[in-house]
Design a protein around this motif. Sequence first.
Motif, short mmCIF file in Angstrom:
data_model
loop_
_atom_site.label_atom_id
_atom_site.label_comp_id
_atom_site.label_asym_id
_atom_site.label_seq_id
_atom_site.Cartn_x
_atom_site.Cartn_y
_atom_site.Cartn_z
N LEU A 116 14.23 6.53 -1.30
CA LEU A 116 14.72 7.77 -0.68
C LEU A 116 15.31 8.73 -1.70
N ASP A 117 15.74 8.20 -2.85
CA ASP A 117 16.26 9.09 -3.90
C ASP A 117 15.18 10.08 -4.35
N ARG A 118 13.91 9.69 -4.29
CA ARG A 118 12.81 10.55 -4.75
C ARG A 118 12.14 11.35 -3.63
N TYR A 119 12.21 10.84 -2.40
CA TYR A 119 11.44 11.48 -1.32
C TYR A 119 12.26 11.92 -0.11
N GLY A 120 13.53 11.53 -0.01
CA GLY A 120 14.30 11.82 1.19
C GLY A 120 13.69 11.10 2.38
N ASN A 121 14.01 11.61 3.57
CA ASN A 121 13.55 11.00 4.82
C ASN A 121 12.21 11.62 5.22
N MET A 122 11.14 10.83 5.10
CA MET A 122 9.81 11.34 5.46
C MET A 122 9.41 10.88 6.86
N SER A 123 10.38 10.58 7.69
CA SER A 123 10.13 10.20 9.08
C SER A 123 9.03 9.14 9.19
N ALA A 124 7.97 9.40 9.94
CA ALA A 124 6.95 8.36 10.17
C ALA A 124 6.24 7.91 8.90
N ALA A 125 6.30 8.71 7.85
CA ALA A 125 5.63 8.34 6.59
C ALA A 125 6.49 7.42 5.73
N SER A 126 7.76 7.32 6.10
CA SER A 126 8.73 6.67 5.21
C SER A 126 8.43 5.20 4.92
N THR A 127 8.28 4.37 5.95
CA THR A 127 8.10 2.94 5.70
C THR A 127 6.75 2.64 5.04
N ILE A 128 5.71 3.37 5.41
CA ILE A 128 4.40 3.06 4.86
C ILE A 128 4.31 3.50 3.39
N VAL A 129 4.93 4.62 3.04
CA VAL A 129 4.93 5.01 1.62
C VAL A 129 5.78 4.01 0.82
N ALA A 130 6.88 3.56 1.41
CA ALA A 130 7.72 2.57 0.72
C ALA A 130 6.95 1.26 0.51
N LEU A 131 6.21 0.82 1.53
CA LEU A 131 5.41 -0.41 1.38
C LEU A 131 4.37 -0.23 0.29
N TYR A 132 3.70 0.91 0.31
CA TYR A 132 2.66 1.22 -0.70
C TYR A 132 3.25 1.12 -2.11
N GLU A 133 4.43 1.73 -2.31
CA GLU A 133 5.03 1.72 -3.64
C GLU A 133 5.57 0.34 -4.02
N ALA A 134 6.11 -0.37 -3.04
CA ALA A 134 6.64 -1.72 -3.33
C ALA A 134 5.51 -2.64 -3.79
N VAL A 135 4.32 -2.48 -3.20
CA VAL A 135 3.16 -3.29 -3.61
C VAL A 135 2.73 -2.88 -5.01
N LYS A 136 2.64 -1.56 -5.26
CA LYS A 136 2.22 -1.06 -6.59
C LYS A 136 3.17 -1.54 -7.68
N GLU A 137 4.48 -1.58 -7.35
CA GLU A 137 5.48 -1.97 -8.35
C GLU A 137 5.62 -3.49 -8.48
N GLY A 138 4.85 -4.25 -7.69
CA GLY A 138 4.90 -5.71 -7.78
C GLY A 138 6.11 -6.31 -7.09
N LYS A 139 6.83 -5.51 -6.29
CA LYS A 139 7.99 -6.07 -5.57
C LYS A 139 7.53 -6.81 -4.32
N VAL A 140 6.34 -6.45 -3.85
CA VAL A 140 5.69 -7.22 -2.78
C VAL A 140 4.43 -7.79 -3.39
N LYS A 141 4.33 -9.12 -3.44
CA LYS A 141 3.12 -9.73 -4.02
C LYS A 141 2.59 -10.83 -3.11
N LYS A 142 1.50 -11.43 -3.53
CA LYS A 142 0.84 -12.45 -2.71
C LYS A 142 1.87 -13.47 -2.20
N ASP A 143 1.81 -13.72 -0.90
CA ASP A 143 2.67 -14.68 -0.20
C ASP A 143 4.12 -14.22 0.00
#
Length: 327
Positions: A279-306
Amino acid sequence: MSNRRVGILGLGAYLPEKVLTNFDLEKMVDTTDEWITTRTGIRERRIVEKGTATSDLAARAAKEAIQSAKLTPADIDLIIVATISPDMLMPSTACIVQEKIGAKCGSFDISAACSGFPYGLAIGEGLVRSGAYRHILVIGAEVTSSFINWKDRSTCVLFGDGAGAAVVGEVHDGHDILATYLGADGSQAKLLQIPAGGSAIPPTTETINSGLHFVQMEGSEVFKSAVRTMVDAITEVTRRANIKLGEIDCFIPHQANLRILNAVAERMGIPFEKVYVNLDRYGNMSAASTIVALYEAVKEGKVKKDSNVVLVAFGSGLTWAACAIRW
Ligand code: UT7
């Protein structure tokens, strides 16, 4: 319920290039970077150029999600767009996105405000599990900047524009959606609303002059409900998924306010390093918020297999929702 395993086959996101910082806002309304940072955690947000609609952002995110699922638009058999900033009242933004990406399939919007993406994911998961659909594109997309009163410092500093998308389908090697949970309390509808422009208050010059087409929010009341409902949603979805809180590797919450996330983590005893924050970079993007966060968490390796992941959101309605996913 069928034994079919349903999950996310591909992800996409699109953020407009233009950055609006807290320092830019200092020149627009009576606010300071210090107030915004300490009260919300937000430092900057993305804003579209004039003439860019929600469907434009949604289509960009959708194309990436379809590609990352190794599919083509012809493989998509349903499009669900979650948004509170549709291109127009009708047709649905989903129909406009369908045309922009070159798909031919059922298409509709859902309105669950900031909980929109997990709501859409729950619908998509159910329809794939039933066997009725194979590949459902679920999009969370917003141009909130079109519905913000840029003279109201209590709201204009909070929101940003963006889009994220996921393709939901049958999975064989992880990414399963383990459980979903949707909640709402219509008695609190007035806490966060865009009052005019619909059938209750059709547009007139008076409604425009009174600012009734912009987001209105009782911030501190929404804050309290947000903490309560996110705690409830996490508790219920982990119970339904039959996983313990300690087994969750990453929480992907709706990105409205850092203090809300801290309060939820503290109340539940969740170590804050497990809570994904952008949120520091994007603020509140309403319906886009959780899906963009998931996308970035996967890209950054914070969400990985299993990884065990919980998406959790709350918003106007009031609505709240959570999805538990084994990545
Ligand atoms: O997506 C779901 C929806 N939204 C949310 O989750 C938002 C939930 N609520 C919040 O995040 C917080 O309530 C806000 C960030 C909106 C406000 O923070 P707060 O700590 O609840 O502040 P407040 O509304 O109680 O206002 C405190 C003071 C007020 O001044 P007075 O009356 O104490 O003199 C406001 O006028 O801060 C003032 N204020 C500002 N000052 C500088 C409000 N907005 C600003 C601003 N800059 N941008």
